[in-house]
Scaffold this motif. Structure first.
Motif, PDB file in Angstrom:
ATOM      1  N   ASP A  19      37.924  23.134   2.639  1.00  0.00           N
ATOM      2  CA  ASP A  19      39.157  22.408   2.893  1.00  0.00           C
ATOM      3  C   ASP A  19      39.737  21.938   1.563  1.00  0.00           C
ATOM      4  O   ASP A  19      39.300  20.933   0.997  1.00  0.00           O
ATOM      5  CB  ASP A  19      38.892  21.220   3.816  1.00  0.00           C
ATOM      6  N   LEU A  20      40.732  22.660   1.049  1.00  0.00           N
ATOM      7  CA  LEU A  20      41.284  22.364  -0.266  1.00  0.00           C
ATOM      8  C   LEU A  20      42.067  21.054  -0.297  1.00  0.00           C
ATOM      9  O   LEU A  20      42.337  20.520  -1.365  1.00  0.00           O
ATOM     10  CB  LEU A  20      42.170  23.524  -0.725  1.00  0.00           C
ATOM     11  N   LYS A  21      42.444  20.541   0.872  1.00  0.00           N
ATOM     12  CA  LYS A  21      43.173  19.272   0.916  1.00  0.00           C
ATOM     13  C   LYS A  21      42.281  18.092   0.564  1.00  0.00           C
ATOM     14  O   LYS A  21      42.778  17.015   0.249  1.00  0.00           O
ATOM     15  CB  LYS A  21      43.798  19.072   2.294  1.00  0.00           C
ATOM     16  N   THR A  22      40.971  18.264   0.600  1.00  0.00           N
ATOM     17  CA  THR A  22      40.060  17.161   0.316  1.00  0.00           C
ATOM     18  C   THR A  22      39.676  17.091  -1.153  1.00  0.00           C
ATOM     19  O   THR A  22      39.047  16.125  -1.569  1.00  0.00           O
ATOM     20  CB  THR A  22      38.781  17.291   1.152  1.00  0.00           C
ATOM     21  N   ILE A  23      40.047  18.080  -1.933  1.00  0.00           N
ATOM     22  CA  ILE A  23      39.709  18.092  -3.352  1.00  0.00           C
ATOM     23  C   ILE A  23      40.806  17.359  -4.115  1.00  0.00           C
ATOM     24  O   ILE A  23      41.981  17.705  -4.037  1.00  0.00           O
ATOM     25  CB  ILE A  23      39.564  19.530  -3.872  1.00  0.00           C
ATOM     26  N   HIS A  24      40.420  16.335  -4.846  1.00  0.00           N
ATOM     27  CA  HIS A  24      41.379  15.552  -5.627  1.00  0.00           C
ATOM     28  C   HIS A  24      40.916  15.521  -7.081  1.00  0.00           C
ATOM     29  O   HIS A  24      39.818  15.070  -7.376  1.00  0.00           O
ATOM     30  CB  HIS A  24      41.484  14.127  -5.090  1.00  0.00           C
ATOM     31  N   PHE A  25      41.785  16.005  -7.974  1.00  0.00           N
ATOM     32  CA  PHE A  25      41.470  15.978  -9.389  1.00  0.00           C
ATOM     33  C   PHE A  25      41.806  14.610  -9.972  1.00  0.00           C
ATOM     34  O   PHE A  25      42.809  14.003  -9.585  1.00  0.00           O
ATOM     35  CB  PHE A  25      42.278  17.036 -10.148  1.00  0.00           C
ATOM     36  N   PRO A  26      41.023  14.123 -10.928  1.00  0.00           N
ATOM     37  CA  PRO A  26      41.412  12.893 -11.619  1.00  0.00           C
ATOM     38  C   PRO A  26      42.635  13.165 -12.499  1.00  0.00           C
ATOM     39  O   PRO A  26      42.916  14.314 -12.869  1.00  0.00           O
ATOM     40  CB  PRO A  26      40.177  12.544 -12.457  1.00  0.00           C
ATOM     41  N   ILE A  27      43.352  12.116 -12.834  1.00  0.00           N
ATOM     42  CA  ILE A  27      44.591  12.272 -13.583  1.00  0.00           C
ATOM     43  C   ILE A  27      44.335  12.884 -14.969  1.00  0.00           C
ATOM     44  O   ILE A  27      45.173  13.605 -15.494  1.00  0.00           O
ATOM     45  CB  ILE A  27      45.344  10.932 -13.685  1.00  0.00           C
ATOM     46  N   THR A  28      43.152  12.648 -15.522  1.00  0.00           N
ATOM     47  CA  THR A  28      42.836  13.241 -16.820  1.00  0.00           C
ATOM     48  C   THR A  28      42.701  14.759 -16.714  1.00  0.00           C
ATOM     49  O   THR A  28      43.104  15.478 -17.617  1.00  0.00           O
ATOM     50  CB  THR A  28      41.536  12.631 -17.381  1.00  0.00           C
ATOM     51  N   ALA A  29      42.171  15.237 -15.602  1.00  0.00           N
ATOM     52  CA  ALA A  29      42.060  16.686 -15.394  1.00  0.00           C
ATOM     53  C   ALA A  29      43.433  17.291 -15.184  1.00  0.00           C
ATOM     54  O   ALA A  29      43.735  18.376 -15.716  1.00  0.00           O
ATOM     55  CB  ALA A  29      41.167  16.982 -14.191  1.00  0.00           C
ATOM     56  N   ILE A  30      44.292  16.605 -14.447  1.00  0.00           N
ATOM     57  CA  ILE A  30      45.656  17.090 -14.241  1.00  0.00           C
ATOM     58  C   ILE A  30      46.394  17.154 -15.568  1.00  0.00           C
ATOM     59  O   ILE A  30      47.101  18.123 -15.854  1.00  0.00           O
ATOM     60  CB  ILE A  30      46.388  16.189 -13.220  1.00  0.00           C
ATOM     61  N   ALA A  31      46.215  16.128 -16.402  1.00  0.00           N
ATOM     62  CA  ALA A  31      46.863  16.109 -17.718  1.00  0.00           C
ATOM     63  C   ALA A  31      46.378  17.277 -18.577  1.00  0.00           C
ATOM     64  O   ALA A  31      47.166  17.924 -19.274  1.00  0.00           O
ATOM     65  CB  ALA A  31      46.594  14.780 -18.425  1.00  0.00           C
ATOM     66  N   SER A  32      45.092  17.563 -18.527  1.00  0.00           N
ATOM     67  CA  SER A  32      44.532  18.663 -19.306  1.00  0.00           C
ATOM     68  C   SER A  32      45.058  20.010 -18.821  1.00  0.00           C
ATOM     69  O   SER A  32      45.441  20.868 -19.627  1.00  0.00           O
ATOM     70  CB  SER A  32      43.007  18.635 -19.220  1.00  0.00           C
ATOM     71  N   ILE A  33      45.090  20.202 -17.506  1.00  0.00           N
ATOM     72  CA  ILE A  33      45.586  21.465 -16.947  1.00  0.00           C
ATOM     73  C   ILE A  33      47.062  21.649 -17.283  1.00  0.00           C
ATOM     74  O   ILE A  33      47.488  22.736 -17.691  1.00  0.00           O
ATOM     75  CB  ILE A  33      45.342  21.501 -15.429  1.00  0.00           C
ATOM     76  N   LEU A  34      47.852  20.585 -17.140  1.00  0.00           N
ATOM     77  CA  LEU A  34      49.278  20.682 -17.450  1.00  0.00           C
ATOM     78  C   LEU A  34      49.523  20.927 -18.936  1.00  0.00           C
ATOM     79  O   LEU A  34      50.509  21.575 -19.309  1.00  0.00           O
ATOM     80  CB  LEU A  34      50.009  19.418 -16.991  1.00  0.00           C
ATOM     81  N   HIS A  35      48.648  20.426 -19.789  1.00  0.00           N
ATOM     82  CA  HIS A  35      48.785  20.686 -21.217  1.00  0.00           C
ATOM     83  C   HIS A  35      48.602  22.175 -21.508  1.00  0.00           C
ATOM     84  O   HIS A  35      49.336  22.768 -22.297  1.00  0.00           O
ATOM     85  CB  HIS A  35      47.771  19.855 -22.012  1.00  0.00           C
ATOM     86  N   ARG A  36      47.665  22.791 -20.841  1.00  0.00           N
ATOM     87  CA  ARG A  36      47.453  24.237 -21.008  1.00  0.00           C
ATOM     88  C   ARG A  36      48.619  25.033 -20.426  1.00  0.00           C
ATOM     89  O   ARG A  36      49.085  26.002 -21.026  1.00  0.00           O
ATOM     90  CB  ARG A  36      46.147  24.654 -20.340  1.00  0.00           C
ATOM     91  N   VAL A  37      49.100  24.612 -19.254  1.00  0.00           N
ATOM     92  CA  VAL A  37      50.229  25.302 -18.620  1.00  0.00           C
ATOM     93  C   VAL A  37      51.477  25.184 -19.487  1.00  0.00           C
ATOM     94  O   VAL A  37      52.218  26.160 -19.668  1.00  0.00           O
ATOM     95  CB  VAL A  37      50.482  24.739 -17.200  1.00  0.00           C
ATOM     96  N   SER A  38      51.704  24.011 -20.067  1.00  0.00           N
ATOM     97  CA  SER A  38      52.870  23.841 -20.927  1.00  0.00           C
ATOM     98  C   SER A  38      52.760  24.700 -22.183  1.00  0.00           C
ATOM     99  O   SER A  38      53.765  25.191 -22.687  1.00  0.00           O
ATOM    100  CB  SER A  38      53.071  22.370 -21.305  1.00  0.00           C
ATOM    101  N   GLY A  39      51.547  24.917 -22.673  1.00  0.00           N
ATOM    102  CA  GLY A  39      51.365  25.809 -23.817  1.00  0.00           C
ATOM    103  C   GLY A  39      51.732  27.240 -23.482  1.00  0.00           C
ATOM    104  O   GLY A  39      52.376  27.933 -24.280  1.00  0.00           O
ATOM    105  N   VAL A  40      51.349  27.689 -22.300  1.00  0.00           N
ATOM    106  CA  VAL A  40      51.724  29.045 -21.860  1.00  0.00           C
ATOM    107  C   VAL A  40      53.231  29.141 -21.673  1.00  0.00           C
ATOM    108  O   VAL A  40      53.856  30.135 -22.061  1.00  0.00           O
ATOM    109  CB  VAL A  40      50.974  29.419 -20.560  1.00  0.00           C
ATOM    110  N   MET A  41      53.828  28.093 -21.100  1.00  0.00           N
ATOM    111  CA  MET A  41      55.283  28.094 -20.924  1.00  0.00           C
ATOM    112  C   MET A  41      55.998  28.149 -22.267  1.00  0.00           C
ATOM    113  O   MET A  41      57.027  28.821 -22.408  1.00  0.00           O
ATOM    114  CB  MET A  41      55.722  26.847 -20.147  1.00  0.00           C
TER     115      MET A  41
END
Length: 134
Positions: A19-41
């Protein structure tokens, strides 16, 4: 033979969360993932910006063509996305530099706080970029 049996036991006893709706990333993980995504962008965005620069440097007609391209709402949206990705990547990079030099402690509390601050600053810069592009 023994490792195969241990592997089979682990497969049967390991909990599975589908159930993917039960998985919650901490804000630090979201920040890290978005930093990588912004680099690709940014990597893709540089190609778009270089194309527009090349067109604009092709004399007066090329400049007028680049201006007319930049007036397209789809291109404006892309330019706004590139500027927002640049803002987030720069703020996130600055955050990491401050952590590397020890200005900001590398704790969960400071990581969470600086991630929230970087989201707020990026939001403000994103609105400013939207005003600039439109």
């Amino acid at each position: 033979m023994v490792s195969l049996m241990v592997g089979e036991i682990l497969k049967r006893t390991r909990p599975v969360n589908l159930d993917l709706k039960t998985i919650h990333f901490p804000i630090t993980a979201i920040a890290s993932i978005l930093h990588r995504v912004s680099g690709v962008m940014l990597f893709v965005g540089i190609a778009i910006l270089l194309y527009l620069l090349g067109v604009s440097l092709d004399g007066e007609t090329g400049f007028l063509k680049a201006v007319s391209l930049a007036d397209n709402i789809f291109i404006k949206f892309i330019l706004w996305g590139i500027l927002t990705a640049f803002a987030y990547h720069a703020i996130g990079g600055f955050r990491h530099i401050l952590m590397d030099f020890g200005v900001i402690k590398e704790t969960l509390e400071s990581g969470t706080k600086t991630a929230k601050i970087s989201f707020i600053i990026t939001g403000i810069l994103s609105v400013l970029a939207l005003i600039l592009v439109w």
